[in-house]
Design a protein around this motif. Structure first.
Motif, mmCIF file in Angstrom:
data_model
loop_
_atom_site.group_PDB
_atom_site.id
_atom_site.type_symbol
_atom_site.label_atom_id
_atom_site.label_comp_id
_atom_site.label_asym_id
_atom_site.label_seq_id
_atom_site.Cartn_x
_atom_site.Cartn_y
_atom_site.Cartn_z
ATOM 1 N N GLN A 184 0.817 -1.221 0.000
ATOM 2 C CA GLN A 184 0.000 0.000 0.000
ATOM 3 C C GLN A 184 0.847 1.267 0.000
ATOM 4 O OE1 GLN A 184 0.086 -2.334 2.391
ATOM 5 N NE2 GLN A 184 -0.156 -1.499 4.453
ATOM 6 N N PHE A 185 2.153 1.150 0.292
ATOM 7 C CA PHE A 185 3.031 2.318 0.301
ATOM 8 C C PHE A 185 3.856 2.464 -0.972
ATOM 9 C CE2 PHE A 185 2.802 1.005 4.875
ATOM 10 C CZ PHE A 185 1.983 2.042 5.295
ATOM 11 N N HIS A 186 3.863 1.457 -1.814
ATOM 12 C CA HIS A 186 4.783 1.448 -2.954
ATOM 13 C C HIS A 186 4.544 2.585 -3.943
ATOM 14 C CE1 HIS A 186 6.000 -3.068 -2.505
ATOM 15 N NE2 HIS A 186 6.816 -2.262 -1.854
ATOM 16 N N ALA A 187 3.299 2.766 -4.363
ATOM 17 C CA ALA A 187 3.023 3.699 -5.461
ATOM 18 C C ALA A 187 3.420 5.129 -5.102
ATOM 19 C CB ALA A 187 1.553 3.628 -5.858
ATOM 20 N N ASP A 188 2.966 5.624 -3.963
ATOM 21 C CA ASP A 188 3.255 7.015 -3.596
ATOM 22 C C ASP A 188 4.760 7.251 -3.453
ATOM 23 O OD1 ASP A 188 0.601 7.731 -3.589
ATOM 24 O OD2 ASP A 188 0.357 7.540 -1.410
ATOM 25 N N LEU A 189 5.461 6.304 -2.845
ATOM 26 C CA LEU A 189 6.891 6.492 -2.642
ATOM 27 C C LEU A 189 7.675 6.313 -3.940
ATOM 28 C CD1 LEU A 189 7.312 4.800 0.842
ATOM 29 C CD2 LEU A 189 7.320 7.236 0.298
ATOM 30 N N ALA A 190 7.192 5.463 -4.840
ATOM 31 C CA ALA A 190 7.852 5.323 -6.137
ATOM 32 C C ALA A 190 7.708 6.614 -6.941
ATOM 33 C CB ALA A 190 7.268 4.147 -6.910
ATOM 34 N N VAL A 191 6.529 7.226 -6.900
ATOM 35 C CA VAL A 191 6.338 8.520 -7.574
ATOM 36 C C VAL A 191 7.286 9.559 -6.984
ATOM 37 C CG1 VAL A 191 4.727 10.441 -7.888
ATOM 38 C CG2 VAL A 191 3.943 8.095 -8.236
ATOM 39 N N ARG A 192 7.343 9.598 -5.686
ATOM 40 C CA ARG A 192 8.218 10.570 -5.018
ATOM 41 C C ARG A 192 9.678 10.350 -5.407
ATOM 42 N NH1 ARG A 192 8.372 11.451 1.562
ATOM 43 N NH2 ARG A 192 9.821 13.226 1.571
ATOM 44 N N ALA A 193 10.080 9.100 -5.486
ATOM 45 C CA ALA A 193 11.476 8.793 -5.822
ATOM 46 C C ALA A 193 11.814 9.198 -7.252
ATOM 47 C CB ALA A 193 11.740 7.303 -5.623
ATOM 48 N N THR A 194 10.970 8.836 -8.194
ATOM 49 C CA THR A 194 11.296 9.149 -9.589
ATOM 50 C C THR A 194 11.218 10.652 -9.848
ATOM 51 O OG1 THR A 194 8.993 8.693 -10.264
ATOM 52 C CG2 THR A 194 10.577 6.888 -10.443
ATOM 53 N N GLU A 195 10.301 11.346 -9.175
ATOM 54 C CA GLU A 195 10.238 12.804 -9.315
ATOM 55 C C GLU A 195 11.484 13.468 -8.727
ATOM 56 O OE1 GLU A 195 6.506 13.938 -7.606
ATOM 57 O OE2 GLU A 195 5.400 13.616 -9.497
ATOM 58 N N ALA A 196 12.145 12.761 -7.801
ATOM 59 C CA ALA A 196 13.387 13.269 -7.217
ATOM 60 C C ALA A 196 14.613 12.825 -8.014
ATOM 61 C CB ALA A 196 13.512 12.799 -5.775
ATOM 62 N N GLY A 197 14.379 12.161 -9.137
ATOM 63 C CA GLY A 197 15.486 11.769 -10.000
ATOM 64 C C GLY A 197 16.133 10.444 -9.664
ATOM 65 N N LYS A 198 15.440 9.602 -8.882
ATOM 66 C CA LYS A 198 15.993 8.305 -8.510
ATOM 67 C C LYS A 198 15.388 7.198 -9.370
ATOM 68 C CE LYS A 198 17.509 10.699 -4.943
ATOM 69 N NZ LYS A 198 18.844 11.328 -4.971
ATOM 70 N N ASP A 199 16.220 6.246 -9.786
ATOM 71 C CA ASP A 199 15.717 5.025 -10.399
ATOM 72 C C ASP A 199 15.165 4.132 -9.287
ATOM 73 O OD1 ASP A 199 16.573 5.740 -13.026
ATOM 74 O OD2 ASP A 199 18.619 5.155 -12.474
ATOM 75 N N VAL A 200 14.202 3.274 -9.631
ATOM 76 C CA VAL A 200 13.580 2.459 -8.592
ATOM 77 C C VAL A 200 13.409 1.012 -9.027
ATOM 78 C CG1 VAL A 200 12.330 4.371 -7.497
ATOM 79 C CG2 VAL A 200 11.238 3.091 -9.342
ATOM 80 N N LEU A 201 13.558 0.133 -8.047
ATOM 81 C CA LEU A 201 13.108 -1.246 -8.148
ATOM 82 C C LEU A 201 12.085 -1.427 -7.045
ATOM 83 C CD1 LEU A 201 15.215 -4.498 -8.581
ATOM 84 C CD2 LEU A 201 13.219 -4.412 -7.097
ATOM 85 N N VAL A 202 10.852 -1.751 -7.426
ATOM 86 C CA VAL A 202 9.759 -1.870 -6.475
ATOM 87 C C VAL A 202 9.379 -3.335 -6.351
ATOM 88 C CG1 VAL A 202 7.445 -1.103 -5.871
ATOM 89 C CG2 VAL A 202 8.944 0.407 -7.184
ATOM 90 N N GLU A 203 9.317 -3.828 -5.116
ATOM 91 C CA GLU A 203 8.925 -5.211 -4.913
ATOM 92 C C GLU A 203 7.459 -5.402 -5.309
ATOM 93 O OE1 GLU A 203 9.780 -8.175 -4.482
ATOM 94 O OE2 GLU A 203 11.908 -7.714 -4.470
ATOM 95 N N LYS A 204 7.108 -6.654 -5.563
ATOM 96 C CA LYS A 204 5.741 -6.992 -5.936
ATOM 97 C C LYS A 204 4.874 -7.120 -4.692
ATOM 98 C CE LYS A 204 5.906 -11.260 -4.288
ATOM 99 N NZ LYS A 204 5.010 -11.701 -3.202
ATOM 100 N N PRO A 205 3.575 -6.860 -4.817
ATOM 101 C CA PRO A 205 2.956 -6.140 -5.927
ATOM 102 C C PRO A 205 3.277 -4.649 -5.826
ATOM 103 C CG PRO A 205 1.302 -6.621 -4.267
ATOM 104 C CD PRO A 205 2.569 -7.296 -3.813
ATOM 105 N N ILE A 206 3.374 -3.986 -6.982
ATOM 106 C CA ILE A 206 3.824 -2.594 -6.962
ATOM 107 C C ILE A 206 2.750 -1.645 -6.426
ATOM 108 C CG2 ILE A 206 5.429 -2.983 -8.838
ATOM 109 C CD1 ILE A 206 3.472 -1.364 -10.625
ATOM 110 N N ALA A 207 1.521 -2.126 -6.338
ATOM 111 C CA ALA A 207 0.423 -1.309 -5.807
ATOM 112 C C ALA A 207 -0.744 -2.241 -5.539
ATOM 113 C CB ALA A 207 0.034 -0.216 -6.802
ATOM 114 N N LEU A 208 -1.784 -1.701 -4.924
ATOM 115 C CA LEU A 208 -2.978 -2.492 -4.660
ATOM 116 C C LEU A 208 -4.104 -2.187 -5.635
ATOM 117 C CD1 LEU A 208 -3.071 -2.480 -0.757
ATOM 118 C CD2 LEU A 208 -2.270 -4.280 -2.295
#
Length: 319
Positions: A71-95
């Motif tokens: 439940q935390f993946h999507a918001d934090l992935a958006v925040r990371a990529t907007e900050a210029g970070k590449d991401v690997l998100v564990e499954k499931p990436i969202a609910l």
């Protein structure tokens, strides 16, 4: 110089990422809402312990591996990529599919690598199986069934289907090369209102069919993917030792004078190079960061997996 990667989430699976990245020489920092836990890993692995909010503003972090409750993946992935970070998100990436689409689009908009932790795609036995299929060794694939059974783990937000099926769906989609046109789900909830047993039945555009069975209340472990082709059948059994993980059965079935006949043959075991899937997955992530290539397990694939999970989810009401 390897990219400087931080792991956000120091739980069971996050700890595996931490140790593997350290062995690969790419671990720069760890982070967790539990500060003491992060500091423990930082001391053990000789890296930085950083508060979660600080990960997104520091220039010395190139990428973030997220191993959090989904439940935390999507918001934090958006925040990371907007900050210029590449991401690997564990499954499931969202609910939800919209949340997944939002996270993947943010990565595209910001030119960031977005990879998903469908780790079995990097298992040497699956890679060998996929090569056999692509080379026509099994003939035309007509049916795929997958069993992923065991006792636990138990989550409050996602059921047996969402927790266990993404790996198998990723492999099935890789084999079929397309999404199913029909998905039907069945589930049974014994502990609460989340499915402890879940079945998925899928039909694909070329007539191929697939069945997936997951359970978190099973007395024994089963990790088996079976592919039935017109020339042969193959079984990837991850519970077996390395020399028996991939078996090919060259059975034959035909009609004789209006009656069905068949022969059975002993399996032939295909040699599979040994290698830890998580190590290979993280090596691929590092390579994608360095080359800016599209990951094998991309965000788009994860969205396709979530569509299937959503379509096959059974809702239970509390009695």
């Amino acid at each position: 110089m390897k990219p400087r990667i931080a792991v956000l989430g120091c739980g069971y699976w996050g700890s595996n990422h931490i140790r593997t990245l350290k062995a690969l020489g790419a671990l720069h920092a760890v982070s967790d809402a539990n500060r003491a836990r992060a500091e423990g890993f930082a001391s053990e692995q000789d890296c930085l312990a950083i508060e979660p909010d600080q990960l997104f503003v520091r220039d010395d972090i190139d990428a973030i591996v997220m191993a959090l409750p989904p439940q935390f993946h999507a918001d934090l992935a958006v925040r990371a990529t907007e900050a210029g970070k590449d991401v690997l998100v564990e499954k499931p990436i969202a609910l939800t599919v919209p949340d997944a689409e939002r996270a993947v689009q943010a990565a595209k908009d910001n030119g960031r690598v977005f990879m998903v932790g469908h780790v079995l795609r990097f298992h040497p036995a699956f890679e060998t199986l996929k090569a056999l299929i692509d080379n026509g060794e099994l003939g035309e694939v007509r049916y795929i069934h997958s069993h992923r059974l065991g006792l636990g783990k138990f989550h409050t937000e996602n059921d047996a289907l969402w927790d266990l099926a993404p790996h198998d769906l990723s492999m099935i989609l890789a084999i079929t090369g397309t999404e199913p046109i029909e998905v039907r789900g069945e589930g049974a909830a014994l502990l609460d209102n989340l499915s402890d047993f879940a079945h998925l039945h899928m039909r694909f555009p070329n007539g191929l069919r697939s069945h997936l069975f997951t359970s978190r209340l099973n007395p024994y472990r089963e990790r088996r993917l079976t592919v039935v082709g017109t020339k042969a059948m193959a079984v990837f059994d991850d519970v077996e030792p390395w020399e028996r993980k991939l078996a090919v059965y060259r059975h034959a079935v035909w009609q004789d004078s209006g009656q069905w006949a068949f022969t059975t043959n002993e399996p032939s075991y295909v040699a599979v190079g040994q290698g830890m899937p998580l190590t290979r997955e993280l090596e691929h992530f590092i390579q994608c960061i360095e080359t800016r290539a599209e990951p094998r397990t991309s965000g788009e694939e994860a969205i396709r997996v979530l569509r299937i999970l959503t379509a096959g989810t059974v809702t239970h009401t509390k009695s």
